[in-house]
Scaffold this motif. Sequence first.
Motif, PDB file in Angstrom:
ATOM      1  N   ARG A  94       0.863  -1.188   0.000  1.00 26.32           N
ATOM      2  CA  ARG A  94       0.000   0.000   0.000  1.00 26.32           C
ATOM      3  C   ARG A  94       0.897   1.235   0.000  1.00 26.32           C
ATOM      4  O   ARG A  94       1.760   1.385   0.860  1.00 26.32           O
ATOM      5  N   ALA A  95       0.684   2.094  -0.995  1.00 23.03           N
ATOM      6  CA  ALA A  95       1.488   3.317  -1.090  1.00 23.03           C
ATOM      7  C   ALA A  95       0.652   4.415  -1.737  1.00 23.03           C
ATOM      8  O   ALA A  95      -0.185   4.139  -2.596  1.00 23.03           O
ATOM      9  N   PRO A  96       0.888   5.655  -1.361  1.00 25.89           N
ATOM     10  CA  PRO A  96       0.173   6.777  -1.983  1.00 25.89           C
ATOM     11  C   PRO A  96       0.768   7.080  -3.359  1.00 25.89           C
ATOM     12  O   PRO A  96       1.861   6.607  -3.697  1.00 25.89           O
ATOM     13  N   PRO A  97       0.072   7.877  -4.160  1.00 25.23           N
ATOM     14  CA  PRO A  97       0.582   8.249  -5.488  1.00 25.23           C
ATOM     15  C   PRO A  97       1.968   8.913  -5.434  1.00 25.23           C
ATOM     16  O   PRO A  97       2.745   8.789  -6.371  1.00 25.23           O
ATOM     17  N   GLU A  98       2.284   9.572  -4.346  1.00 27.90           N
ATOM     18  CA  GLU A  98       3.580  10.240  -4.211  1.00 27.90           C
ATOM     19  C   GLU A  98       4.744   9.249  -4.293  1.00 27.90           C
ATOM     20  O   GLU A  98       5.842   9.602  -4.736  1.00 27.90           O
TER      21      GLU A  98
END
Length: 119
Positions: A94-98
């Motif tokens: 799980r990772a943000p778009p950043e």
Amino acid sequence: MFTDRRIERHQLPYFLRVFNSITDKPVGFIGNASDDGLMLICPLPMMVGAAFDLRLKIPASEGVLQVIDLRACCLWCHEDATPHHYDAGFEVQRAPPEYGQLVSALHQYFSFYPVPTSA
């Protein structure tokens, strides 16, 4: 003999340190990164099969840090060629778009593209 450096040398471990996002304690630094995973170089071995909440603190403009929190599972870990260091491979869960933007920026920064020539 050439003695002057024309391009500033960046100490990547300083810029690409990785922290535990819960305790904010350093875990290691990025050895490489892709959209689906990353390799960390760590002072201690990482537990294979465990999920980790990681935090990247990326220098941004005017001394501000951009924080990127992600969750990753350790798939493997072995001793590095450097004494007292370990390489650990992680699958990003799980990772943000950043995070994807960081991977793209690192790829672009460290890639050599041919210089366009005029015909």
